[in-house]
Design an enzyme around this catalytic site. Sequence first.
Site, short mmCIF file in Angstrom:
data_model
loop_
_atom_site.label_atom_id
_atom_site.label_comp_id
_atom_site.label_asym_id
_atom_site.label_seq_id
_atom_site.Cartn_x
_atom_site.Cartn_y
_atom_site.Cartn_z
N HIS A 123 -14.39 18.04 100.22
CA HIS A 123 -15.05 17.47 99.26
C HIS A 123 -14.27 16.58 97.97
O HIS A 123 -13.34 17.46 97.76
CB HIS A 123 -15.78 18.69 98.72
CG HIS A 123 -17.19 17.95 98.05
ND1 HIS A 123 -17.39 17.80 96.74
CD2 HIS A 123 -18.53 17.83 98.60
CE1 HIS A 123 -18.38 17.42 96.39
NE2 HIS A 123 -19.32 17.31 97.45
N LYS A 124 -14.79 15.70 97.72
CA LYS A 124 -14.11 15.06 96.78
C LYS A 124 -13.87 15.83 95.45
O LYS A 124 -13.19 15.41 94.44
CB LYS A 124 -14.90 13.58 96.35
CG LYS A 124 -16.20 13.99 95.72
CD LYS A 124 -16.79 12.62 95.74
CE LYS A 124 -18.45 12.66 95.01
NZ LYS A 124 -18.99 11.51 94.95
N PHE A 125 -14.78 16.76 95.19
CA PHE A 125 -14.69 17.84 94.15
C PHE A 125 -13.48 18.32 93.86
O PHE A 125 -12.76 17.99 92.52
CB PHE A 125 -15.45 19.11 94.44
CG PHE A 125 -15.20 20.23 93.83
CD1 PHE A 125 -15.89 20.41 92.41
CD2 PHE A 125 -14.61 21.30 94.34
CE1 PHE A 125 -15.71 21.50 91.92
CE2 PHE A 125 -14.58 22.65 93.43
CZ PHE A 125 -15.03 22.59 92.35
N TRP A 126 -12.43 18.57 94.70
CA TRP A 126 -11.15 19.21 94.75
C TRP A 126 -10.10 17.87 94.11
O TRP A 126 -9.36 18.44 93.08
CB TRP A 126 -10.48 19.54 96.07
CG TRP A 126 -11.28 20.84 96.50
CD1 TRP A 126 -12.07 21.03 97.21
CD2 TRP A 126 -11.08 22.15 95.60
NE1 TRP A 126 -12.41 22.26 97.45
CE2 TRP A 126 -11.81 22.89 96.36
CE3 TRP A 126 -10.18 22.71 94.39
CZ2 TRP A 126 -11.79 24.33 96.24
CZ3 TRP A 126 -10.48 23.92 94.37
CH2 TRP A 126 -11.33 24.57 95.08
N LEU A 167 -17.18 33.73 97.60
CA LEU A 167 -17.81 32.52 97.64
C LEU A 167 -18.65 32.40 98.93
O LEU A 167 -18.12 32.33 99.82
CB LEU A 167 -17.19 31.22 97.32
CG LEU A 167 -17.77 29.94 97.58
CD1 LEU A 167 -18.90 29.64 96.77
CD2 LEU A 167 -16.73 28.71 97.40
N ARG A 215 -24.67 21.21 99.10
CA ARG A 215 -23.62 21.17 98.20
C ARG A 215 -23.41 22.18 97.30
O ARG A 215 -23.11 21.85 96.11
CB ARG A 215 -23.52 19.69 97.89
CG ARG A 215 -22.93 18.58 98.81
CD ARG A 215 -21.90 18.69 99.65
NE ARG A 215 -21.55 17.49 100.65
CZ ARG A 215 -20.52 17.51 101.29
NH1 ARG A 215 -19.65 18.35 101.56
NH2 ARG A 215 -20.43 16.44 101.97
N LEU A 216 -23.95 23.31 97.50
CA LEU A 216 -23.77 24.37 96.54
C LEU A 216 -22.61 24.92 96.20
O LEU A 216 -22.27 25.55 94.96
CB LEU A 216 -24.63 25.50 96.82
CG LEU A 216 -26.48 25.19 96.87
CD1 LEU A 216 -27.20 26.20 97.59
CD2 LEU A 216 -26.91 24.93 95.42
N ALA A 217 -21.59 24.94 96.96
CA ALA A 217 -20.19 25.45 96.63
C ALA A 217 -19.66 25.03 95.71
O ALA A 217 -19.17 25.59 94.82
CB ALA A 217 -19.57 25.66 98.03
N LEU A 273 -8.96 40.87 98.26
CA LEU A 273 -9.73 41.50 99.00
C LEU A 273 -10.55 40.67 100.14
O LEU A 273 -10.98 39.44 99.82
CB LEU A 273 -10.82 42.43 98.38
CG LEU A 273 -10.34 43.58 97.61
CD1 LEU A 273 -11.46 44.19 96.86
CD2 LEU A 273 -9.43 44.44 98.18
#
Length: 491
Positions: free
Chosen positions: A45-48, A182, A192-194, A491
């Site tokens: 995703h371009k988000f990063w 997550l 695209r909720l993440a 964890l």
Amino acid sequence: MDSSDNKAATDEEIRRALKAADLMKILDGKMALGNKSGTKNLGEHKFWKTQPVPQITGSGASAPMEEGPIDDPKTPADVKQEPGVLPAGFEWSTIDINDEEQSKEVYVLLCENYVEDDDAMFRFNYSREFLLWALTAPGYLPDWHIGVRVQKTKKLVAFISGIKIDIRVRAKTFPAAEINFLCVHKKLRSKRLAPVLIKEVTRRVNLTNIWQAIYTAGVILPTPIGTCRYFHRNLNPPKLVDIGFSPLPRGSTIARLVQQYSVPSHPRIPGFREMKKEDVPQVGALLRRYLDRFDVAQAFKDDDEVEHWFLSGQGKEVGGRRVEQVVWAYVVEDPTTHRITDLISFYALPSTIMKHPKHNLLNAAYMFYYATDVIFPPPSSSAHSDADVNAGESSVAAVGTGGEDAKTKKKLETRLNALTADLLIIAKQAGFDVFNALTLLDNNMFLQEQKFGPGDGYLNYYLYNWNCAPIDGGQHSTTAKQGSKIGVVML
């Protein structure tokens, strides 16, 4: 036996091997966002590209930067005060993990969507006790336990969590958020909720004047600081063969496997016992001193943290495996001086076995933190004192893991093998089927000798808004018995 019989036998072995690989992926956390397509979407995703994380260049390496924060300095006043916008039909929900009904909602969401294999054969079985232990460490903020609900039905369909920790990266220690769990319902991956969840937990963390975070994933995102490999130790061969986790090798028998993976009937180290509350000050000092040897480590700044992580999950009642027990912590007390010389621990995270006529639960133990004083200079006197426990921290930190001389390294290897051997006995007696460990800490010192086998999964460590040179996760040093530089167990 004719050729068709040989083919059938070969096909059956292949089928069982593939089934075992699926379960390995579950235990390795490779599918930790649900299905493979959902994981891929988050990674690509371009988000990063918009986030303060080191970016991967065309050559596959991250662009060189000075170690430290990536973003320019900010204050909470610079942070947006209102939550981010969700797609139509959804609403934010702060989760009270102490509320039985809400913790059950998180449990159901995680069990059904967080980790799964393609055939729905195995699912992580998160208990309410595990979630309380994982998400209510000292200083935790309920506001960092974030859910997304369907507006009409109020059904919980997404979740992300953070807890406060102090983390040290080489010479610098700073407050950070440990981000975990997550999870987006598998039917809503296209929404695209993440990225929206990540932005929201970042916003809430920033409002408390914390600007860094640590997190892990089985997939490659921009950009790992280090990578560890999973290893597995068989404790219950008949069951693991029966459920398809461990194919029976050609020419072998169940009886041979049982003999191969057998453990002694009781621990062998004198003074090896379960940790108690009065041990907390000594254990904390020993653990902090031991973790000073690693390039990245949790600071465990106060005894409240130590008590929470090693005692709060011990469950109810006494003797054997307790009701609601999540963590098992053991120490070695010197019979003469009554000093705590060693700590070793593991936690439980079982998986539900779906559609099996005989077994419904895989009891899996995971190596947690440990520490030993064999690598440190002897105390100045035999009398017990906190000053003795704390002595020499700076000198050991300067040497660093892997920097000990050959004699000290051999002492560490011998001691960790003895401690792990005793811990495997405890795990076997408590009914665990498999014991899992990563190549972090100094685990490479004992994995081979204690009969851990390599998994096919890797866990990548990430820092948010912090650039640093790569940190060795030990994944290439298992045969050389070289410790890693990663001292944070997620964890």
